[in-house]
Design a protein around this motif. Structure first.
Motif, PDB file in Angstrom:
ATOM      1  N   VAL A  58       0.855  -1.193   0.000  1.00 59.26           N
ATOM      2  CA  VAL A  58       0.000   0.000   0.000  1.00 59.26           C
ATOM      3  C   VAL A  58       0.889   1.240   0.000  1.00 59.26           C
ATOM      4  O   VAL A  58       1.803   1.360   0.816  1.00 59.26           O
ATOM      5  CB  VAL A  58      -0.924   0.016   1.250  1.00 59.26           C
ATOM      6  CG1 VAL A  58      -1.767   1.284   1.282  1.00 59.26           C
ATOM      7  CG2 VAL A  58      -1.815  -1.222   1.257  1.00 59.26           C
ATOM      8  N   GLU A  59       0.620   2.151  -0.931  1.00 59.64           N
ATOM      9  CA  GLU A  59       1.473   3.329  -1.079  1.00 59.64           C
ATOM     10  C   GLU A  59       1.447   4.241   0.142  1.00 59.64           C
ATOM     11  O   GLU A  59       2.462   4.808   0.528  1.00 59.64           O
ATOM     12  CB  GLU A  59       1.053   4.131  -2.322  1.00 59.64           C
ATOM     13  CG  GLU A  59       1.551   3.547  -3.621  1.00 59.64           C
ATOM     14  CD  GLU A  59       3.064   3.617  -3.771  1.00 59.64           C
ATOM     15  OE1 GLU A  59       3.670   4.571  -3.248  1.00 59.64           O
ATOM     16  OE2 GLU A  59       3.647   2.717  -4.396  1.00 59.64           O
ATOM     17  N   ASP A  60       0.272   4.417   0.746  1.00 60.05           N
ATOM     18  CA  ASP A  60       0.148   5.361   1.867  1.00 60.05           C
ATOM     19  C   ASP A  60      -0.041   4.633   3.192  1.00 60.05           C
ATOM     20  O   ASP A  60      -0.740   5.105   4.079  1.00 60.05           O
ATOM     21  CB  ASP A  60      -0.991   6.339   1.622  1.00 60.05           C
ATOM     22  CG  ASP A  60      -2.352   5.636   1.537  1.00 60.05           C
ATOM     23  OD1 ASP A  60      -2.367   4.396   1.343  1.00 60.05           O
ATOM     24  OD2 ASP A  60      -3.387   6.317   1.661  1.00 60.05           O
ATOM     25  N   GLY A  61       0.590   3.460   3.332  1.00 59.09           N
ATOM     26  CA  GLY A  61       0.474   2.702   4.569  1.00 59.09           C
ATOM     27  C   GLY A  61       1.266   3.328   5.700  1.00 59.09           C
ATOM     28  O   GLY A  61       2.006   4.311   5.514  1.00 59.09           O
ATOM     29  N   PRO A  62       1.129   2.798   6.906  1.00 61.46           N
ATOM     30  CA  PRO A  62       1.868   3.321   8.061  1.00 61.46           C
ATOM     31  C   PRO A  62       3.378   3.315   7.807  1.00 61.46           C
ATOM     32  O   PRO A  62       3.913   2.405   7.155  1.00 61.46           O
ATOM     33  CB  PRO A  62       1.494   2.347   9.174  1.00 61.46           C
ATOM     34  CG  PRO A  62       0.178   1.777   8.763  1.00 61.46           C
ATOM     35  CD  PRO A  62       0.230   1.685   7.278  1.00 61.46           C
ATOM     36  N   LYS A  63       4.034   4.326   8.332  1.00 58.77           N
ATOM     37  CA  LYS A  63       5.488   4.444   8.186  1.00 58.77           C
ATOM     38  C   LYS A  63       6.163   3.896   9.444  1.00 58.77           C
ATOM     39  O   LYS A  63       5.941   4.407  10.539  1.00 58.77           O
ATOM     40  CB  LYS A  63       5.868   5.907   7.941  1.00 58.77           C
ATOM     41  CG  LYS A  63       5.372   6.422   6.596  1.00 58.77           C
ATOM     42  CD  LYS A  63       5.845   7.817   6.294  1.00 58.77           C
ATOM     43  CE  LYS A  63       5.096   8.862   7.083  1.00 58.77           C
ATOM     44  NZ  LYS A  63       5.442  10.239   6.674  1.00 58.77           N
ATOM     45  N   ILE A  64       6.971   2.870   9.257  1.00 61.97           N
ATOM     46  CA  ILE A  64       7.627   2.173  10.366  1.00 61.97           C
ATOM     47  C   ILE A  64       9.128   2.431  10.287  1.00 61.97           C
ATOM     48  O   ILE A  64       9.770   2.093   9.285  1.00 61.97           O
ATOM     49  CB  ILE A  64       7.363   0.647  10.324  1.00 61.97           C
ATOM     50  CG1 ILE A  64       5.879   0.348  10.047  1.00 61.97           C
ATOM     51  CG2 ILE A  64       7.859   0.007  11.607  1.00 61.97           C
ATOM     52  CD1 ILE A  64       4.915   0.913  11.046  1.00 61.97           C
TER      53      ILE A  64
END
Length: 362
Positions: A58-64
């Motif tokens: 997913v392009e705009d998924g959570p940033k980890i």
């Protein structure tokens, strides 16, 4: 040394590289070489922290953010005296007991220069003085120069970085690994390996493997890199105290090497985020991954800077119990490294927008 497997070769390359706070180019180049094949892009912030980005499904998924720091404790040349001896400033936390008579490398523009830390010999000290450790202000570095002019001919200048000497060594029990700079090239190695194992995995997150700079002098690179990334979840991966050597009690240090990564509940830089801590330990329990709880009353990790980014970031420090940190030679256990990677990978696979929201407000 016998031929190393790919993982050990990476660990050797990372720890043999020289890089004190403010001069992390060598380990940054090593980390870039190993992490780039598993990243969509590799950049740096303006302070020099390396940021490797890998987007999931997913392009705009959570940033980890998974951050280890590139720098190791060392020294800086401050002055060259008329006889060619070097005065120096510690860069990072040193205990005088472990400094004297140790080999060092001076990193000059013209190449590396070997040296040793010296002081006045005990044979000419008063009896009372012999009972005390030598103050670092009374130490110097001997590079085998006969004069200031000769030292400068070697290429030495004030401001040059000085690093400890200890070649990466696989010990007789091959699970035990000795090196300088485990603090914190092991964290950089964890970030590399996490991205490698996630390369083909199906998950909706954007993962950042980060090698921060200047952690040992105030968590500085974590602050700038986290500001650039603006993560939703942050992990600092670092070394921790091993409590399994003679004289150390469980009141002083809980963890033992080889018994799993440490989940840090509390340190001087932060109180770990309860929702994230519970999510990580539940994941470990379900996957059968060993771990240990620990706390550190003094000192901190990059989580201390990451969790204060923007309007706050749920963050947790996951560390590797390591003997003799902040010395020339430290020892850790390969299983702890591998289990830390496995744990973080399993956690990231379980994360998505809804889970991150639930963690944040738990």
């Amino acid at each position: 040394m016998t031929k190393l497997d790919a993982t050990l070769q990476m660990l050797k390359d990372l720890t043999d590289a020289n890089g004190v706070p403010g001069n992390e180019k060598e380990p940054r180049e090593v980390m870039k070489k190993y992490i780039a094949p598993f990243a969509d892009e590799v950049t740096t912030d303006n302070l020099g922290s390396l940021i490797a980005k890998k987007t999931g499904s997913v392009e705009d998924g959570p940033k980890i953010m998974v951050a280890g720091h590139l720098d190791e404790i060392g020294f800086m040349v401050t002055n060259i005296d008329d006889k060619g001896f070097l005065k120096f400033q510690t860069v990072g936390g040193w205990w005088e007991q472990v400094m004297l008579a140790q080999r060092v490398t001076i990193m000059t523009k013209e190449g590396n220069v070997p040296g040793v830390i010296g002081s006045k010999p005990p044979h000419i000290l008063a009896p009372e003085a012999r009972k005390k450790s030598v103050d670092k202000k009374d130490m110097f570095i001997d590079i085998g120069a006969s004069s200031k002019e000769e030292a400068m001919e070697f290429g030495v200048r004030p401001g040059d970085s000085v690093v400890p000497v200890c070649d990466f060594t696989v010990m007789k029990n091959e699970k035990y690994l000795m090196a300088k700079a485990w603090d914190n090239r092991i964290g950089c190695a964890i970030a590399i390996e996490v991205l490698r194992q996630l390369k083909e995995a199906d998950h909706p997150n954007t993962v950042y493997g980060v090698g921060t700079v200047q952690e040992e002098v105030g968590l500085r690179g974590a602050r700038t890199s986290a500001h650039q990334i603006k993560p939703d979840i942050g992990f600092a991966v670092d070394v921790g105290i091993a409590g399994d050597t003679p004289g150390v009690t469980e009141k002083e240090a809980l963890a033992k090497i080889g018994e799993g990564p440490q989940i840090i509940m509390y340190d001087a830089s932060m109180v770990s985020h309860k929702g994230l801590r519970d999510f990580v330990t539940t994941t470990a329990d379900e996957a059968g991954i060993p771990y240990q709880f620990d706390f550190v009353a003094g000192g901190g990790t990059d989580s201390g800077a990451i969790h204060l980014t923007a309007n706050g970031v749920p963050a947790l420090s996951i560390t590797i119990a390591t003997r003799y940190i902040h010395t020339h030679a430290a020892i850790l256990h390969r299983d702890d490294f591998e289990n830390a990677v496995k744990l973080i990978v399993e956690v990231i696979k379980k994360l998505d927008k809804d889970t991150v929201k639930e963690i944040t407000f738990d």
